[in-house]
Design a protein around this motif. Structure first.
Motif, PDB file in Angstrom:
ATOM      1  N   LEU A   8     -42.526   4.009   9.674  1.00 42.90           N
ATOM      2  CA  LEU A   8     -41.749   5.085  10.282  1.00 42.90           C
ATOM      3  C   LEU A   8     -41.683   4.919  11.794  1.00 42.90           C
ATOM      4  N   PRO A   9     -40.568   5.286  12.407  1.00 41.41           N
ATOM      5  CA  PRO A   9     -40.464   5.196  13.871  1.00 41.41           C
ATOM      6  C   PRO A   9     -41.392   6.195  14.553  1.00 41.41           C
ATOM      7  N   VAL A  10     -42.024   5.751  15.644  1.00 36.92           N
ATOM      8  CA  VAL A  10     -42.987   6.564  16.375  1.00 36.92           C
ATOM      9  C   VAL A  10     -42.588   6.626  17.835  1.00 36.92           C
ATOM     10  N   TRP A  21     -54.714   9.933   5.467  1.00 34.02           N
ATOM     11  CA  TRP A  21     -53.519  10.552   4.922  1.00 34.02           C
ATOM     12  C   TRP A  21     -53.414  11.984   5.417  1.00 34.02           C
ATOM     13  N   TYR A  22     -52.230  12.371   5.898  1.00 41.20           N
ATOM     14  CA  TYR A  22     -51.947  13.787   6.125  1.00 41.20           C
ATOM     15  C   TYR A  22     -51.072  14.261   4.973  1.00 41.20           C
ATOM     16  N   LEU A  23     -51.589  15.229   4.198  1.00 39.08           N
ATOM     17  CA  LEU A  23     -50.885  15.745   3.030  1.00 39.08           C
ATOM     18  C   LEU A  23     -50.678  17.229   3.198  1.00 39.08           C
ATOM     19  N   ARG A  24     -49.468  17.703   2.877  1.00 38.15           N
ATOM     20  CA  ARG A  24     -49.199  19.135   2.920  1.00 38.15           C
ATOM     21  C   ARG A  24     -48.410  19.552   1.699  1.00 38.15           C
ATOM     22  N   ARG A  47     -49.036   8.307   5.641  1.00 31.63           N
ATOM     23  CA  ARG A  47     -50.191   7.411   5.735  1.00 31.63           C
ATOM     24  C   ARG A  47     -50.222   6.785   7.118  1.00 31.63           C
ATOM     25  N   ILE A  48     -51.327   6.998   7.853  1.00 35.23           N
ATOM     26  CA  ILE A  48     -51.486   6.465   9.205  1.00 35.23           C
ATOM     27  C   ILE A  48     -52.629   5.459   9.211  1.00 35.23           C
ATOM     28  N   GLU A  49     -52.373   4.268   9.786  1.00 30.07           N
ATOM     29  CA  GLU A  49     -53.365   3.201   9.802  1.00 30.07           C
ATOM     30  C   GLU A  49     -53.042   2.249  10.944  1.00 30.07           C
ATOM     31  N   ASP A  50     -54.073   1.842  11.700  1.00 29.86           N
ATOM     32  CA  ASP A  50     -53.923   0.856  12.777  1.00 29.86           C
ATOM     33  C   ASP A  50     -52.853   1.268  13.787  1.00 29.86           C
ATOM     34  N   GLY A  51     -52.816   2.565  14.115  1.00 33.88           N
ATOM     35  CA  GLY A  51     -51.871   3.042  15.116  1.00 33.88           C
ATOM     36  C   GLY A  51     -50.428   3.080  14.653  1.00 33.88           C
ATOM     37  N   ALA A  52     -50.198   2.981  13.338  1.00 31.29           N
ATOM     38  CA  ALA A  52     -48.833   2.971  12.800  1.00 31.29           C
ATOM     39  C   ALA A  52     -48.709   3.981  11.670  1.00 31.29           C
ATOM     40  N   ALA A  53     -47.496   4.495  11.501  1.00 24.61           N
ATOM     41  CA  ALA A  53     -47.187   5.375  10.373  1.00 24.61           C
ATOM     42  C   ALA A  53     -46.658   4.492   9.255  1.00 24.61           C
ATOM     43  N   LYS A  54     -47.544   4.137   8.321  1.00 21.59           N
ATOM     44  CA  LYS A  54     -47.220   3.132   7.316  1.00 21.59           C
ATOM     45  C   LYS A  54     -46.173   3.625   6.325  1.00 21.59           C
ATOM     46  N   ALA A 395     -47.995  11.668  20.100  1.00 21.39           N
ATOM     47  CA  ALA A 395     -47.112  10.876  19.238  1.00 21.39           C
ATOM     48  C   ALA A 395     -46.268  11.813  18.392  1.00 21.39           C
ATOM     49  N   THR A 396     -45.044  11.382  18.141  1.00 18.68           N
ATOM     50  CA  THR A 396     -44.134  12.082  17.242  1.00 18.68           C
ATOM     51  C   THR A 396     -43.598  11.065  16.241  1.00 18.68           C
ATOM     52  N   ILE A 397     -43.847  11.321  14.971  1.00 18.25           N
ATOM     53  CA  ILE A 397     -43.438  10.411  13.898  1.00 18.25           C
ATOM     54  C   ILE A 397     -42.196  10.990  13.234  1.00 18.25           C
ATOM     55  N   ALA A 398     -41.092  10.271  13.317  1.00 18.58           N
ATOM     56  CA  ALA A 398     -39.833  10.745  12.731  1.00 18.58           C
ATOM     57  C   ALA A 398     -39.856  10.526  11.219  1.00 18.58           C
ATOM     58  N   LEU A 399     -39.570  11.586  10.484  1.00 14.86           N
ATOM     59  CA  LEU A 399     -39.575  11.515   9.018  1.00 14.86           C
ATOM     60  C   LEU A 399     -38.153  11.307   8.510  1.00 14.86           C
ATOM     61  N   PRO A 400     -38.008  10.705   7.337  1.00 14.63           N
ATOM     62  CA  PRO A 400     -36.672  10.342   6.861  1.00 14.63           C
ATOM     63  C   PRO A 400     -35.866  11.499   6.304  1.00 14.63           C
ATOM     64  N   GLN A 401     -36.470  12.679   6.166  1.00 13.74           N
ATOM     65  CA  GLN A 401     -35.725  13.831   5.675  1.00 13.74           C
ATOM     66  C   GLN A 401     -36.415  15.110   6.147  1.00 13.74           C
TER      67      GLN A 401
END
Length: 414
Positions: A8-10, A21-24, A47-54, A395-401
């Motif tokens: 995901l773009p960050v 994991w951030y789950l809601r 899912r966040i790992e190694d500084g990336a939103a996998k 950080a702001t992680i853009a979600l696909p929807q």
């Protein structure tokens, strides 16, 4: 739509310590429902790992009643506990991740958010499980209760050992089928909230789809205190001013007293299941020696979904972060002061604290929340630095929807 999107773009930099994991959870109905609480549960995860939103992934909780029609009650009047929307919370304990709704069994889900099935603790759970269990940071035990039976006992208290075994079931003596959404835990006690929203059979039978509970002027309101080291002892009840509480921020022992902090409604659901009233942060001090309770309002702004650093559950916590009218509100529970974080036109959901490594320090870590951006009709996962609550997100992680407004979630460390 159920989606899976990778890499995901960050905007900004995700701290490398954030690994998990951030789950809601929340209601995401497949068709229109009469009440927000009735929609099918859907987990939205990043899912966040190694500084990336996998990845971002969202999945309906495929309960037995999601797959095919299941009656809410069995022929003998008992609850069909596999019939569930599982739409309220998601928690992890003893290696299992559970999607929760207070009327039914929990449903276990995988790290990829696939539904594994109803979970009844090896057959030891025979009634529902609250959506707000408490996990003790000292013992690793999970405490919870179930309610909703049309017959006594209306409420049952349960305890699960650190290894996941259900080791305690005991009735809680309430006089009617009251709506008990949450409860509180301290290092030494659990506190039940017997409040005046009670089951309404006429409303349940009406077929309107509205919540089958209504405010009662005659029921009264009280807190029930049970020592954790005497789980089979009598519960001590303390009368309080009538009110309703969906969500507890925290509770802790203070000498011969218990301090409980929560979002308090002066009343609710008198005529319908709407939300005309607003909750505000209050504190109750239960004096175990005198048998009295002192109540005080901590702030006059409307809030809901209060959360603390979960490592301090049942202990004195300095900060509680809640959703306000147009911002996140962080209350300093030691001074009474409050600070805010505004997302501009964005609208935040519940904020979950992710601690930095090391001893519990509420200023070392991050708050994560889904934020809806109405200008593009889309959503982001936003990460705030706890040491600079009002500052720009790290950080702001853009979600696909768009992520629909929902209820509760948790951070699960890898």
């Amino acid at each position: 739509d159920e989606l899976t999107e990778y890499n995901l773009p960050v905007h900004g930099v995700i701290p490398p310590e954030i690994d998990g994991w951030y789950l809601r959870n929340g209601p995401n109905p497949r068709q229109a429902t009469a009440h927000w609480f009735a929609g099918d549960g859907m987990i939205h995860g990043v899912r966040i790992e190694d500084g990336a939103a996998k990845w971002y992934r969202n999945r309906w909780v495929r309960t037995d009643s999601f797959v095919e029609a299941f009656p809410l009650y069995n022929d003998d009047g008992s609850r069909n506990l596999r019939a569930a929307v599982a739409n309220t919370h998601v928690v992890n304990h003893a290696g299992k991740t559970l999607a929760l709704v207070e009327s039914s069994f929990p449903y276990e889900i995988s790290n990829e958010l696939e539904t594994l099935g109803a979970y009844d603790f090896g057959g030891k759970l025979t009634n529902s499980m609250t959506a707000h269990p408490k996990i003790c940071p000292a013992t690793g035990e999970m405490h919870f209760f179930g309610y909703g039976s049309l017959f006594e006992p209306y409420v049952t208290y349960h305890r699960v050992a650190e290894d996941g075994e259900l080791v305690l079931n005991r009735p809680v003596d309430v006089k009617a089928h009251t709506m008990m959404h949450d409860f509180a835990m301290t290092a030494d006690h659990v506190i039940f909230m017997d409040l005046p929203i009670v089951f309404d059979m006429e409303m349940a039978a009406s077929g309107s789809g509205d919540m089958p509970y209504r405010w009662s002027d005659s029921y009264g309101a009280r807190f029930g205190v049970l020592r954790r080291d005497q789980p089979d002892a009598a519960i001590r009840w303390f009368d309080i001013e009538p009110c309703y509480i969906f969500h507890v921020a925290n509770a802790f022992d203070d000498g011969n007293s218990i301090v409980l902090q929560a979002a308090r409604y002066p009343e609710l659901w008198r005529n319908d299941g709407g939300f005309g009233e607003q909750a505000m942060l209050w504190e109750w001090r239960i004096d175990l020696a005198s048998g009295t309770v002192r109540e005080r309002q901590l702030d006059d702004r409307a809030i809901e979904f209060p959360r603390i650093d979960d490592r301090l559950a049942g202990l004195p916590a300095r900060y509680s972060v809640s959703v306000g009218d147009a911002e996140l509100v962080r209350h300093d529970l030691s001074t009474g002061e409050a600070s805010t974080h505004s997302f501009g036109a964005g609208v935040s959901g519940e904020a979950v604290f992710v601690p930095a490594a090391g001893p519990a320090d509420e200023s070392r870590g991050w708050y994560l929340s889904y934020v809806y951006d109405p200008t593009r009709d889309g959503s982001d996962l936003v990460i705030l630095d706890a040491s600079d609550f009002g500052g720009e997100p790290v950080a702001t992680i853009a979600l696909p929807q768009r992520v629909p407004f929902g209820f509760h979630g948790n951070w699960i460390n890898r």
